[in-house]
Design a protein around this motif. Structure first.
Motif, PDB file in Angstrom:
ATOM      1  N   ILE A   1      -4.877  10.166  -0.028  1.00 14.44           N
ATOM      2  CA  ILE A   1      -5.104   9.195  -1.098  1.00 14.44           C
ATOM      3  C   ILE A   1      -4.215   7.980  -0.840  1.00 14.44           C
ATOM      4  CG2 ILE A   1      -4.961   8.806  -3.587  1.00 14.44           C
ATOM      5  CD1 ILE A   1      -5.186  11.939  -3.828  1.00 14.44           C
ATOM      6  N   PHE A   2      -4.805   6.802  -0.962  1.00 13.11           N
ATOM      7  CA  PHE A   2      -4.005   5.590  -0.796  1.00 13.11           C
ATOM      8  C   PHE A   2      -4.467   4.534  -1.777  1.00 13.11           C
ATOM      9  CE2 PHE A   2      -7.537   5.311   2.127  1.00 13.11           C
ATOM     10  CZ  PHE A   2      -7.978   4.003   2.028  1.00 13.11           C
ATOM     11  N   SER A   3      -3.567   3.625  -2.085  1.00 10.59           N
ATOM     12  CA  SER A   3      -3.901   2.538  -3.005  1.00 10.59           C
ATOM     13  C   SER A   3      -3.482   1.210  -2.395  1.00 10.59           C
ATOM     14  CB  SER A   3      -3.203   2.745  -4.360  1.00 10.59           C
ATOM     15  OG  SER A   3      -1.811   2.802  -4.193  1.00 10.59           O
TER      16      SER A   3
ATOM     17  N   LEU B   1      -6.350   3.904   9.087  1.00 14.22           N
ATOM     18  CA  LEU B   1      -5.729   5.184   8.752  1.00 14.22           C
ATOM     19  C   LEU B   1      -5.894   6.123   9.937  1.00 14.22           C
ATOM     20  CD1 LEU B   1      -4.307   7.063   6.755  1.00 14.22           C
ATOM     21  CD2 LEU B   1      -6.563   7.653   5.848  1.00 14.22           C
ATOM     22  N   ASP B   2      -4.769   6.486  10.552  1.00 13.00           N
ATOM     23  CA  ASP B   2      -4.770   7.352  11.724  1.00 13.00           C
ATOM     24  C   ASP B   2      -3.978   8.617  11.456  1.00 13.00           C
ATOM     25  OD1 ASP B   2      -6.158   5.718  13.719  1.00 13.00           O
ATOM     26  OD2 ASP B   2      -4.432   4.379  13.552  1.00 13.00           O
TER      27      ASP B   2
ATOM     28  N   SER C   1       0.839  -1.190   0.000  1.00 13.15           N
ATOM     29  CA  SER C   1       0.000   0.000   0.000  1.00 13.15           C
ATOM     30  C   SER C   1       0.873   1.238   0.000  1.00 13.15           C
ATOM     31  CB  SER C   1      -0.929  -0.007   1.213  1.00 13.15           C
ATOM     32  OG  SER C   1      -0.190  -0.140   2.397  1.00 13.15           O
ATOM     33  N   ASP C   2       0.299   2.349  -0.431  1.00 15.79           N
ATOM     34  CA  ASP C   2       0.993   3.623  -0.493  1.00 15.79           C
ATOM     35  C   ASP C   2       0.007   4.691  -0.057  1.00 15.79           C
ATOM     36  OD1 ASP C   2       3.047   5.418  -0.989  1.00 15.79           O
ATOM     37  OD2 ASP C   2       2.450   5.716  -3.062  1.00 15.79           O
ATOM     38  N   VAL C   3       0.520   5.783   0.520  1.00 21.08           N
ATOM     39  CA  VAL C   3      -0.352   6.847   0.995  1.00 21.08           C
ATOM     40  C   VAL C   3       0.254   8.188   0.620  1.00 21.08           C
ATOM     41  CG1 VAL C   3       0.698   6.898   3.308  1.00 21.08           C
ATOM     42  CG2 VAL C   3      -1.600   7.772   2.996  1.00 21.08           C
ATOM     43  N   CYS C   4      -0.589   9.148   0.247  1.00 20.95           N
ATOM     44  CA  CYS C   4      -0.120  10.500  -0.026  1.00 20.95           C
ATOM     45  C   CYS C   4      -1.219  11.489   0.337  1.00 20.95           C
ATOM     46  CB  CYS C   4       0.319  10.674  -1.472  1.00 20.95           C
ATOM     47  SG  CYS C   4      -1.001  10.582  -2.666  1.00 20.95           S
TER      48      CYS C   4
ATOM     49  N   THR D   1      -7.444   2.591  -5.887  1.00 21.43           N
ATOM     50  CA  THR D   1      -7.087   3.843  -5.234  1.00 21.43           C
ATOM     51  C   THR D   1      -8.295   4.385  -4.493  1.00 21.43           C
ATOM     52  OG1 THR D   1      -5.459   4.310  -6.954  1.00 21.43           O
ATOM     53  CG2 THR D   1      -6.194   6.173  -5.639  1.00 21.43           C
ATOM     54  N   HIS D   2      -8.057   4.850  -3.272  1.00 29.40           N
ATOM     55  CA  HIS D   2      -9.123   5.344  -2.408  1.00 29.40           C
ATOM     56  C   HIS D   2      -8.713   6.697  -1.830  1.00 29.40           C
ATOM     57  CE1 HIS D   2     -10.805   1.279  -2.531  1.00 29.40           C
ATOM     58  NE2 HIS D   2      -9.551   0.878  -2.419  1.00 29.40           N
ATOM     59  N   SER D   3      -9.689   7.483  -1.402  1.00 32.49           N
ATOM     60  CA  SER D   3      -9.368   8.782  -0.809  1.00 32.49           C
ATOM     61  C   SER D   3     -10.279   9.057   0.378  1.00 32.49           C
ATOM     62  CB  SER D   3      -9.491   9.899  -1.839  1.00 32.49           C
ATOM     63  OG  SER D   3     -10.812  10.003  -2.315  1.00 32.49           O
ATOM     64  N   ILE D   4      -9.712   9.733   1.372  1.00 34.90           N
ATOM     65  CA  ILE D   4     -10.439  10.134   2.576  1.00 34.90           C
ATOM     66  C   ILE D   4     -10.058  11.575   2.874  1.00 34.90           C
ATOM     67  CG2 ILE D   4     -10.703   9.759   5.062  1.00 34.90           C
ATOM     68  CD1 ILE D   4     -10.087   6.801   4.538  1.00 34.90           C
ATOM     69  N   VAL D   5     -11.052  12.406   3.151  1.00 31.48           N
ATOM     70  CA  VAL D   5     -10.799  13.817   3.459  1.00 31.48           C
ATOM     71  C   VAL D   5     -10.666  13.982   4.967  1.00 31.48           C
ATOM     72  CG1 VAL D   5     -11.686  16.169   3.276  1.00 31.48           C
ATOM     73  CG2 VAL D   5     -12.044  14.563   1.400  1.00 31.48           C
TER      74      VAL D   5
END
Length: 85
Positions: free
Chosen positions: A18-20, A29-30, A2-5, A51-55
């Motif tokens: 954003i993470f995939s 996700l903390d 996984s990757d996060v940005c 790919t997913h995203s959280i605000v």
């Protein structure tokens, strides 16, 4: 794996994290501050490949440096994010 940005550096009033993931996996996700103190849990669930995203909308948080910690069975990915007021 996984990757996060974070899409906005620095940001105010919100940022999109954003993470995939390559396979179906359980993700936590903390957000933590520079001392490692837990600030907020943004996600705690299973995700399909893609790919997913959280605000993140910081509430009652001081301006400063924070970290998004994405934990999964394949490890932990970290991204620093800077919140400005």
């Amino acid at each position: 794996s996984s990757d996060v940005c974070s899409s906005d550096l620095p940001f105010n009033p919100s940022t999109t994290i954003i993470f995939s993931v390559n396979e179906k996996t359980f993700i936590t996700l903390d957000i933590v501050d520079v001392t490692g103190a837990h600030v907020q849990r943004l996600s705690n669930g299973s995700y399909q490949p893609g790919t997913h995203s959280i605000v993140w909308h910081p509430q009652n948080q001081s301006a400063g440096l924070y970290f998004a910690l994405l934990s999964s069975s394949s490890g932990i990915a970290t991204r620093k994010i800077l919140f400005l007021k």
